[in-house]
Design an enzyme around this catalytic site. Structure first.
Site, mmCIF file in Angstrom:
data_model
loop_
_atom_site.group_PDB
_atom_site.id
_atom_site.type_symbol
_atom_site.label_atom_id
_atom_site.label_comp_id
_atom_site.label_asym_id
_atom_site.label_seq_id
_atom_site.Cartn_x
_atom_site.Cartn_y
_atom_site.Cartn_z
ATOM 1 N N ALA A 14 2.081 -9.293 1.267
ATOM 2 C CA ALA A 14 1.030 -9.283 0.018
ATOM 3 C C ALA A 14 -0.068 -10.696 -0.572
ATOM 4 O O ALA A 14 -0.538 -11.019 -1.410
ATOM 5 C CB ALA A 14 2.130 -8.808 -1.372
ATOM 6 N N CYS A 15 1.228 -11.603 0.371
ATOM 7 C CA CYS A 15 0.596 -12.615 -0.117
ATOM 8 C C CYS A 15 -0.405 -13.373 1.118
ATOM 9 O O CYS A 15 -0.745 -13.204 2.266
ATOM 10 C CB CYS A 15 1.799 -13.681 0.379
ATOM 11 S SG CYS A 15 1.327 -15.603 0.177
ATOM 12 N N GLY A 16 -1.800 -13.792 0.411
ATOM 13 C CA GLY A 16 -2.626 -13.999 0.748
ATOM 14 C C GLY A 16 -2.764 -16.102 1.997
ATOM 15 O O GLY A 16 -3.296 -15.695 3.244
#
Length: 144
Positions: A14-16
């Site tokens: 979920a983390c860019g």
């Protein structure tokens, strides 16, 4: 002697920044071991080792922009490293990411380009981060 091609990333899909780091690793044509640390958190010993090997303090390895940080008042300076580690193990979202481990070192890859310093193979072509920033040119060279 050649460097080991074993690469492990402690990843949050979920983390860019974590996605960009994983993509930079794969741009070398290495398929890393991917540990989704929110699903499979590191052990106490492994977490302490990751932090130490990355040359960080425990406080440097904590995410500050998440609810548990505020709810537990972790900005207070009187928490011990042991207490902070306990909070990170109880609430893995507090573990900053992505940690990447290779034979060349361990890094908290924030920003994602930090991973380039420890990858055992060169980039195999252009790489553009999700936000549109070009990091690697078409010749596999870092863009400054």
């Amino acid at each position: 002697m050649t460097a080991s091609l074993d690469v492990t990333i402690y990843h949050n899909p979920a983390c860019g920044t974590s996605r960009n780091t994983l993509a930079l690793i794969r741009n070398t044509r290495i398929e890393p071991t991917v540990i989704e640390y929110l699903v499979t958190p590191p052990s106490r010993e492994k977490l302490i080792q990751l932090i130490a090997d990355a040359g960080l303090s425990v406080r440097d390895a904590i995410r500050k922009n998440v609810d548990p940080y505020r709810d537990l008042a972790l900005e207070r300076e009187d928490w011990s490293d042991k207490e902070l580690i306990n909070f990170m193990l109880e609430h893995p979202i507090l573990i900053n990411r992505p940690f990447v481990v290779t034979a060349l070192g361990t890094r908290l890859s924030r920003p994602s380009e930090v991973v380039l310093d420890i990858l055992p193979l060169p980039q195999k072509g252009a790489f553009i981060k999700e936000d549109g920033e070009q990091v690697i040119d078409e010749n596999g060279q870092r863009v400054n």
